[in-house]
Design an enzyme around this catalytic site. Structure first.
Site, PDB file in Angstrom:
ATOM      1  N   SER A  13      37.155   7.855  61.279  1.00 40.28           N
ATOM      2  CA  SER A  13      38.332   8.678  61.770  1.00 40.28           C
ATOM      3  C   SER A  13      39.602   8.582  60.744  1.00 40.28           C
ATOM      4  O   SER A  13      40.268   9.715  61.042  1.00 40.28           O
ATOM      5  CB  SER A  13      38.661   7.641  63.041  1.00 40.28           C
ATOM      6  N   ASN A  14      39.730   7.744  60.093  1.00 40.77           N
ATOM      7  CA  ASN A  14      40.754   8.103  59.105  1.00 40.77           C
ATOM      8  C   ASN A  14      40.538   9.135  58.037  1.00 40.77           C
ATOM      9  O   ASN A  14      41.497   9.839  57.730  1.00 40.77           O
ATOM     10  CB  ASN A  14      41.211   6.571  58.357  1.00 40.77           C
ATOM     11  N   HIS A 109      44.620  -1.052  56.312  1.00 40.95           N
ATOM     12  CA  HIS A 109      44.170  -2.209  57.202  1.00 40.95           C
ATOM     13  C   HIS A 109      44.951  -2.320  58.439  1.00 40.95           C
ATOM     14  O   HIS A 109      46.168  -2.051  58.509  1.00 40.95           O
ATOM     15  CB  HIS A 109      44.496  -3.350  56.294  1.00 40.95           C
ATOM     16  N   LEU A 144      41.519  -9.320  48.326  1.00 42.82           N
ATOM     17  CA  LEU A 144      41.477  -8.532  49.349  1.00 42.82           C
ATOM     18  C   LEU A 144      42.865  -8.327  50.208  1.00 42.82           C
ATOM     19  O   LEU A 144      43.567  -9.331  50.452  1.00 42.82           O
ATOM     20  CB  LEU A 144      40.446  -9.419  50.267  1.00 42.82           C
ATOM     21  N   ASP A 145      42.926  -6.971  50.624  1.00 40.65           N
ATOM     22  CA  ASP A 145      44.079  -6.389  51.619  1.00 40.65           C
ATOM     23  C   ASP A 145      45.437  -7.115  50.919  1.00 40.65           C
ATOM     24  O   ASP A 145      46.130  -7.619  51.598  1.00 40.65           O
ATOM     25  CB  ASP A 145      44.030  -7.036  52.876  1.00 40.65           C
TER      26      ASP A 145
HETATM   27  C1  GRF Z   1      40.237   1.130  60.331  1.00 43.72           C
HETATM   28  O1  GRF Z   1      40.649   0.156  61.453  1.00 43.72           O
HETATM   29  C2  GRF Z   1      40.824   0.723  59.186  1.00 43.72           C
HETATM   30  O2  GRF Z   1      42.218   0.193  59.168  1.00 43.72           O
HETATM   31  C3  GRF Z   1      40.050  -0.438  58.722  1.00 43.72           C
HETATM   32  O3  GRF Z   1      38.484   0.029  59.011  1.00 43.72           O
HETATM   33  C4  GRF Z   1      38.771   0.859  60.129  1.00 43.72           C
HETATM   34  C5  GRF Z   1      37.981   2.241  59.912  1.00 43.72           C
HETATM   35  O4  GRF Z   1      38.000   2.972  60.939  1.00 43.72           O
HETATM   36  N1  GRF Z   1      39.977  -0.579  57.116  1.00 43.72           N
HETATM   37  P1  GRF Z   1      37.466   4.635  60.694  1.00 43.72           P
HETATM   38  O5  GRF Z   1      36.269   4.406  59.982  1.00 43.72           O
HETATM   39  O6  GRF Z   1      38.436   5.216  59.723  1.00 43.72           O
HETATM   40  O7  GRF Z   1      37.384   5.224  61.973  1.00 43.72           O
END
Ligand code: GRF
Length: 203
Positions: A13-14, A109, A144-145
């Site tokens: 989704s991102n 994140h 990490l992060d």
């Molecule tokens: C999101 O919550 C992002 O912050 C994390 O993994 C998830 C990915 O979601 N790193 P999508 O695949 O972008 O829907």
């Protein structure tokens, strides 16, 4: 025109939010040069193919980290990417990978870092009982992060939330935050002071 490379492992989704922002002109002078998934069955990969984007599956299963990273880096270099966006990419990048693209790799994140790094950040925040959580877009470094923060957005935790409703509220913020962060980085009007990204006012 700047070229983005997207790395993902799942839902995507991102990635879709970034692609929509480019299509709508919220991110200007940029295009997605390649989308790379480490899993053949990632819905995000299918969404990228549907959009007619160059989409590669580079499986990570059974490969040493550096071996897989070398394949991914080669593909990113071949597509001449300027900026790499990790969008639900469930792999730690090797230090070697990070060195190939200094300050050119972003991650998102789903918590207000440095709180709740690692997996299932929304569940961690919910179980801890925080009243505010959110999301963070940051540069990737060897930990990490961890790298310098570009954008954070807060989301309240409501009394009638469960971890799913909280995660959904954070995800909305994520989609807006990634677009903002990409614009900041592509515009390049900032410096990094210690860990702090400080924006430079235009002359
Ligand atoms: C999101 O919550 C992002 O912050 C994390 O993994 C998830 C990915 O979601 N790193 P999508 O695949 O972008 O829907």
């Amino acid at each position: 025109m700047k070229s983005l490379g997207i790395l993902l492992s799942g839902r995507g989704s991102n990635f879709v939010a970034i692609a929509d922002s480019i299509a709508a002109g919220r991110i200007k002078n940029a295009g997605i040069a390649v989308v790379i998934s480490n899993r053949a069955d990632a819905p995000g990969g299918a969404a990228a193919r549907q959009r007619g984007l160059n989409t590669l599956v580079i499986p990570s299963k059974g490969k040493a980290r550096e071996e897989h990273d070398r394949e991914v880096v080669a593909a990113l270099q071949q597509h001449k990417v300027d900026l790499i966006c990790l969008a639900g990419y469930m792999r730690l990048l090797s230090p070697w990978f990070v060195r190939q693209f200094p300050r050119q790799i972003l991650n998102i994140h789903p918590s207000l870092l440095p709180a709740f790094p690692g997996l299932e950040a929304q569940e961690q925040a919910f179980a801890y009982g925080v009243k505010v959580s959110g999301c963070t877009v940051h540069f990737v470094d060897d930990e990490l992060d961890h790298g310098p923060i570009i954008v954070q957005k807060a989301a309240p935790v409501l009394d009638d939330d469960d971890e799913h409703s909280l995660a959904a509220r954070i995800l909305e913020r994520e989609h807006a935050a990634y677009t903002e962060a990409i614009n900041i980085v592509l515009e390049g009007q900032f410096k990094i002071v210690g860990r702090r990204l400080v924006r430079e006012s235009p002359l």
